[in-house]
Design an enzyme around this catalytic site. Sequence first.
Site, short mmCIF file in Angstrom:
data_model
loop_
_atom_site.label_atom_id
_atom_site.label_comp_id
_atom_site.label_asym_id
_atom_site.label_seq_id
_atom_site.Cartn_x
_atom_site.Cartn_y
_atom_site.Cartn_z
N GLY A 10 0.84 -1.19 0.00
CA GLY A 10 0.00 0.00 0.00
C GLY A 10 0.88 1.24 0.00
N GLN A 52 3.03 9.79 1.06
CA GLN A 52 4.34 9.12 1.14
C GLN A 52 5.24 9.44 -0.05
OE1 GLN A 52 2.29 5.25 2.20
NE2 GLN A 52 4.23 5.05 3.32
N CYS A 83 5.64 -0.01 7.54
CA CYS A 83 5.31 1.13 6.70
C CYS A 83 6.53 1.52 5.88
CB CYS A 83 4.87 2.30 7.59
SG CYS A 83 4.41 3.79 6.68
N LEU A 84 6.32 1.79 4.59
CA LEU A 84 7.45 2.18 3.74
C LEU A 84 8.12 3.46 4.21
CD1 LEU A 84 6.03 1.34 0.18
CD2 LEU A 84 7.62 0.00 1.57
N HIS A 88 -4.62 1.49 7.29
CA HIS A 88 -3.28 2.06 7.44
C HIS A 88 -3.09 3.21 6.44
CE1 HIS A 88 1.21 1.65 8.11
NE2 HIS A 88 1.17 2.29 6.95
N GLU A 89 -3.45 2.96 5.18
CA GLU A 89 -3.27 3.99 4.15
C GLU A 89 -4.24 5.15 4.35
OE1 GLU A 89 -0.62 3.84 2.54
OE2 GLU A 89 -0.21 1.74 2.99
N HIS A 96 -2.88 7.60 6.75
CA HIS A 96 -1.90 8.50 6.14
C HIS A 96 -2.58 9.73 5.54
CE1 HIS A 96 2.10 6.76 6.26
NE2 HIS A 96 1.65 5.58 5.86
#
Length: 192
Positions: free
Chosen positions: A45, A50, A107-108, A149-150, A153
């Site tokens: 994701g 991000q 998380c990236l 999660h996304e 963000h």
Amino acid sequence: MILPLAYYGNPVLREKGASVEAVTSEIDQLVEDMFETMEGFRGIGLAAHQVGKPIQLTVIDIRTAEDRPSTLELGGKEADPHSIMPIVLINPSITPLNDPIQGPEGCLSFPEIFGEISRPDKVRVKALDRHGKPIEFVCSGLLSRAIQHEADHLHGVLFIDRMDRATKSGLRDELELLQDKTKSAIANDSAS
């Protein structure tokens, strides 16, 4: 094109994303670049924040995560979650449908940092797809977790904000190091 990632410490990650009013050619290109970036960094994701764009847009593809199952209901009927992958969610709205459960997340924007996060396992999702058409579905498992999660963000909420105190405390040194490294890189970019 693989875009540079925004890491913890970058202020864009704390911004509330602006609503996407129309799917323009720029949004379409951003979606393509986000999928390429997500794949390049081996994620499932990615939120627009991000990659430095604080707008209500996220891309998700759970097909590579075979060890963490998901369920999907489309129009009240059970469906294969892979049937909607990869998926674009624009201006998503998430409604929890059951109590939170603990589950692992990474998380990236936080390389090599993981933690157990409590989230509802089952949610209803309403959004626009990559063509600006309304979509609605119910999901659980990894897909539900990834979407929540996304979506966080998109509101400037990070997964560390949902960690319990003990977990976050155990990661304090790693988080401070990452934050300092990010702020230093931003300052160096501004100076050049």
